[in-house]
Design a protein around this motif. Structure first.
Motif, PDB file in Angstrom:
ATOM      1  N   PRO A   1       6.624 -35.789  23.329  1.00 33.81           N
ATOM      2  CA  PRO A   1       5.737 -36.468  24.099  1.00 33.81           C
ATOM      3  C   PRO A   1       4.670 -35.464  25.079  1.00 33.81           C
ATOM      4  O   PRO A   1       4.986 -34.224  24.579  1.00 33.81           O
ATOM      5  CB  PRO A   1       6.921 -36.658  25.573  1.00 33.81           C
ATOM      6  CG  PRO A   1       8.076 -36.489  25.080  1.00 33.81           C
ATOM      7  CD  PRO A   1       8.082 -35.677  23.614  1.00 33.81           C
ATOM      8  N   GLN A   2       3.838 -35.706  25.380  1.00 30.32           N
ATOM      9  CA  GLN A   2       2.711 -34.974  25.961  1.00 30.32           C
ATOM     10  C   GLN A   2       3.156 -34.239  27.365  1.00 30.32           C
ATOM     11  O   GLN A   2       3.884 -34.665  28.109  1.00 30.32           O
ATOM     12  CB  GLN A   2       1.295 -35.725  26.391  1.00 30.32           C
ATOM     13  CG  GLN A   2      -0.017 -34.967  26.559  1.00 30.32           C
ATOM     14  CD  GLN A   2      -1.157 -35.804  27.032  1.00 30.32           C
ATOM     15  OE1 GLN A   2      -0.973 -37.042  26.915  1.00 30.32           O
ATOM     16  NE2 GLN A   2      -2.351 -35.227  26.860  1.00 30.32           N
ATOM     17  N   SER A   3       2.798 -32.881  27.428  1.00 32.21           N
ATOM     18  CA  SER A   3       3.319 -31.979  28.418  1.00 32.21           C
ATOM     19  C   SER A   3       2.549 -32.555  29.790  1.00 32.21           C
ATOM     20  O   SER A   3       1.287 -32.657  29.822  1.00 32.21           O
ATOM     21  CB  SER A   3       2.870 -30.645  28.125  1.00 32.21           C
ATOM     22  OG  SER A   3       3.707 -30.158  27.079  1.00 32.21           O
ATOM     23  N   PRO A   4       3.182 -32.253  30.819  1.00 36.82           N
ATOM     24  CA  PRO A   4       2.678 -32.609  32.160  1.00 36.82           C
ATOM     25  C   PRO A   4       1.632 -31.322  32.407  1.00 36.82           C
ATOM     26  O   PRO A   4       1.781 -30.293  31.728  1.00 36.82           O
ATOM     27  CB  PRO A   4       3.754 -32.561  33.162  1.00 36.82           C
ATOM     28  CG  PRO A   4       4.895 -31.942  32.489  1.00 36.82           C
ATOM     29  CD  PRO A   4       4.650 -31.871  30.969  1.00 36.82           C
ATOM     30  N   GLY A   5       0.743 -31.374  33.415  1.00 31.23           N
ATOM     31  CA  GLY A   5      -0.355 -30.750  33.538  1.00 31.23           C
ATOM     32  C   GLY A   5       0.322 -29.837  35.129  1.00 31.23           C
ATOM     33  O   GLY A   5       1.261 -30.094  35.701  1.00 31.23           O
ATOM     34  N   LEU A   6      -0.568 -28.734  35.297  1.00 33.35           N
ATOM     35  CA  LEU A   6      -0.427 -28.209  36.605  1.00 33.35           C
ATOM     36  C   LEU A   6      -1.864 -28.109  37.306  1.00 33.35           C
ATOM     37  O   LEU A   6      -2.893 -27.859  36.440  1.00 33.35           O
ATOM     38  CB  LEU A   6      -0.151 -26.583  36.450  1.00 33.35           C
ATOM     39  CG  LEU A   6       1.401 -26.253  35.732  1.00 33.35           C
ATOM     40  CD1 LEU A   6       1.568 -25.165  35.331  1.00 33.35           C
ATOM     41  CD2 LEU A   6       2.381 -27.085  36.938  1.00 33.35           C
ATOM     42  N   THR A   7      -1.968 -28.169  38.515  1.00 27.74           N
ATOM     43  CA  THR A   7      -3.070 -28.090  39.277  1.00 27.74           C
ATOM     44  C   THR A   7      -2.916 -27.054  40.603  1.00 27.74           C
ATOM     45  O   THR A   7      -1.722 -27.043  41.134  1.00 27.74           O
ATOM     46  CB  THR A   7      -3.243 -29.588  40.073  1.00 27.74           C
ATOM     47  OG1 THR A   7      -3.518 -30.555  39.307  1.00 27.74           O
ATOM     48  CG2 THR A   7      -4.614 -29.598  40.965  1.00 27.74           C
ATOM     49  N   PHE A   8      -3.582 -26.029  40.510  1.00 28.03           N
ATOM     50  CA  PHE A   8      -3.468 -24.950  41.631  1.00 28.03           C
ATOM     51  C   PHE A   8      -3.553 -25.307  43.036  1.00 28.03           C
ATOM     52  O   PHE A   8      -4.412 -26.241  43.339  1.00 28.03           O
ATOM     53  CB  PHE A   8      -4.923 -24.215  41.311  1.00 28.03           C
ATOM     54  CG  PHE A   8      -4.856 -23.011  42.277  1.00 28.03           C
ATOM     55  CD1 PHE A   8      -3.923 -21.799  42.102  1.00 28.03           C
ATOM     56  CD2 PHE A   8      -5.716 -22.814  43.188  1.00 28.03           C
ATOM     57  CE1 PHE A   8      -3.777 -21.057  43.142  1.00 28.03           C
ATOM     58  CE2 PHE A   8      -5.752 -21.636  44.124  1.00 28.03           C
ATOM     59  CZ  PHE A   8      -4.674 -20.868  44.281  1.00 28.03           C
ATOM     60  N   LEU A   9      -2.395 -25.198  43.709  1.00 30.36           N
ATOM     61  CA  LEU A   9      -2.362 -25.490  45.245  1.00 30.36           C
ATOM     62  C   LEU A   9      -2.973 -24.286  46.165  1.00 30.36           C
ATOM     63  O   LEU A   9      -3.943 -24.326  46.834  1.00 30.36           O
ATOM     64  CB  LEU A   9      -0.952 -25.646  45.542  1.00 30.36           C
ATOM     65  CG  LEU A   9      -0.391 -26.872  44.953  1.00 30.36           C
ATOM     66  CD1 LEU A   9       0.975 -27.033  45.186  1.00 30.36           C
ATOM     67  CD2 LEU A   9      -1.166 -28.161  45.777  1.00 30.36           C
ATOM     68  N   TYR A  10      -2.507 -23.155  45.909  1.00 29.67           N
ATOM     69  CA  TYR A  10      -2.972 -21.867  46.701  1.00 29.67           C
ATOM     70  C   TYR A  10      -2.320 -20.640  46.192  1.00 29.67           C
ATOM     71  O   TYR A  10      -1.468 -20.627  45.453  1.00 29.67           O
ATOM     72  CB  TYR A  10      -2.579 -22.039  48.136  1.00 29.67           C
ATOM     73  CG  TYR A  10      -0.956 -22.327  48.064  1.00 29.67           C
ATOM     74  CD1 TYR A  10      -0.056 -21.064  48.345  1.00 29.67           C
ATOM     75  CD2 TYR A  10      -0.425 -23.450  48.568  1.00 29.67           C
ATOM     76  CE1 TYR A  10       1.185 -21.074  48.196  1.00 29.67           C
ATOM     77  CE2 TYR A  10       0.803 -23.652  48.713  1.00 29.67           C
ATOM     78  CZ  TYR A  10       1.847 -22.590  48.620  1.00 29.67           C
ATOM     79  OH  TYR A  10       3.022 -22.768  48.706  1.00 29.67           O
ATOM     80  N   SER A  11      -3.021 -19.565  46.591  1.00 34.53           N
ATOM     81  CA  SER A  11      -2.407 -18.267  46.359  1.00 34.53           C
ATOM     82  C   SER A  11      -2.098 -17.736  47.853  1.00 34.53           C
ATOM     83  O   SER A  11      -2.804 -17.843  48.758  1.00 34.53           O
ATOM     84  CB  SER A  11      -3.425 -17.253  45.964  1.00 34.53           C
ATOM     85  OG  SER A  11      -3.811 -17.568  44.417  1.00 34.53           O
ATOM     86  N   LEU A  12      -0.750 -17.003  47.936  1.00 30.62           N
ATOM     87  CA  LEU A  12      -0.310 -16.730  49.190  1.00 30.62           C
ATOM     88  C   LEU A  12      -0.009 -15.323  48.987  1.00 30.62           C
ATOM     89  O   LEU A  12       0.575 -14.757  48.291  1.00 30.62           O
ATOM     90  CB  LEU A  12       0.940 -17.590  49.464  1.00 30.62           C
ATOM     91  CG  LEU A  12       2.003 -17.357  50.737  1.00 30.62           C
ATOM     92  CD1 LEU A  12       2.426 -18.775  51.357  1.00 30.62           C
ATOM     93  CD2 LEU A  12       2.936 -16.358  50.696  1.00 30.62           C
ATOM     94  N   ASN A  13      -0.098 -14.487  50.185  1.00 31.24           N
ATOM     95  CA  ASN A  13       0.182 -13.298  50.453  1.00 31.24           C
ATOM     96  C   ASN A  13       0.897 -13.215  51.647  1.00 31.24           C
ATOM     97  O   ASN A  13       0.536 -13.567  52.797  1.00 31.24           O
ATOM     98  CB  ASN A  13      -0.958 -12.284  50.606  1.00 31.24           C
ATOM     99  CG  ASN A  13      -0.655 -10.822  50.502  1.00 31.24           C
ATOM    100  OD1 ASN A  13       0.158 -10.254  51.229  1.00 31.24           O
ATOM    101  ND2 ASN A  13      -1.421 -10.241  49.445  1.00 31.24           N
ATOM    102  N   CYS A  14       2.275 -12.715  51.633  1.00 29.67           N
ATOM    103  CA  CYS A  14       3.162 -12.704  52.576  1.00 29.67           C
ATOM    104  C   CYS A  14       3.579 -11.134  52.849  1.00 29.67           C
ATOM    105  O   CYS A  14       4.068 -10.361  52.008  1.00 29.67           O
ATOM    106  CB  CYS A  14       4.328 -13.513  52.209  1.00 29.67           C
ATOM    107  SG  CYS A  14       5.751 -13.852  53.784  1.00 29.67           S
TER     108      CYS A  14
END
Length: 165
Positions: free
Chosen positions: A26-39
């Motif tokens: 099956p075709q792989s799902p994708g990823l959509t960038f949400l954020y970069s966090l510095n804590c």
């Protein structure tokens, strides 16, 4: 002796088993960038051994996050209640609060194990009552945490479905 029906059934079974083997991955799902966090983090407190390993509490003291659809600050509310297991592998278990630039509140919980390269792979869950960010409640998200001296950085992505065939 095999009957015609038995021969036909054997032929059909062989045909379908061959088709099952010929199917593609099956075709792989994708990823959509949400954020970069510095804590930023406070001093760790080892609370000792329990049934699942050694519990370490690390206070979350502030920070910021920025992405294409949301940005803001990490409130000084929450901590990582991580575990160090018998193999000396740390697994994060966090709960903390974000406040967006437009004053919405988003509760986050993460969990996940350290990898051999020193980073931690996270499962991220969001909770908010904000109408603008309500979509986050239904997001399946992953993150990669990198630690520094007194801080962690997390890059987060939303899992997306592959295109329909």
């Amino acid at each position: 002796m095999l009957t015609i029906r038995a021969l036909f059934c054997n032929f059909v079974c062989l045909l379908f088993s061959g088709l099952a083997l010929a199917q593609t991955t099956p075709q792989s799902p994708g990823l959509t960038f949400l954020y970069s966090l510095n804590c930023t983090l406070g001093s760790a407190l080892s609370v000792g051994a329990g049934p699942n390993g050694n519990r370490v509490v690390i206070p979350i003291t502030g920070g910021s996050f920025k992405g294409p659809r949301l940005s803001g600050k990490v409130l000084p509310i929450g901590a990582d209640w991580g575990l160090l297991d018998s193999q000396n592998i740390f697994s994060a278990d966090t709960r903390y609060q974000l406040q967006t630039d437009d004053n919405a509140h988003i509760f986050i919980s993460t969990s996940g194990p350290a990898q051999g390269d020193g980073r931690i792979h996270l499962r991220i869950k969001f909770e908010t009552g904000s109408t603008k960010y309500y979509w986050l409640n239904n997001v399946i998200a992953v993150g990669i945490l990198t630690s520094g001296n007194g801080y962690v950085a997390i890059d987060a992505w939303q899992l997306t479905s592959p295109p329909k065939a």
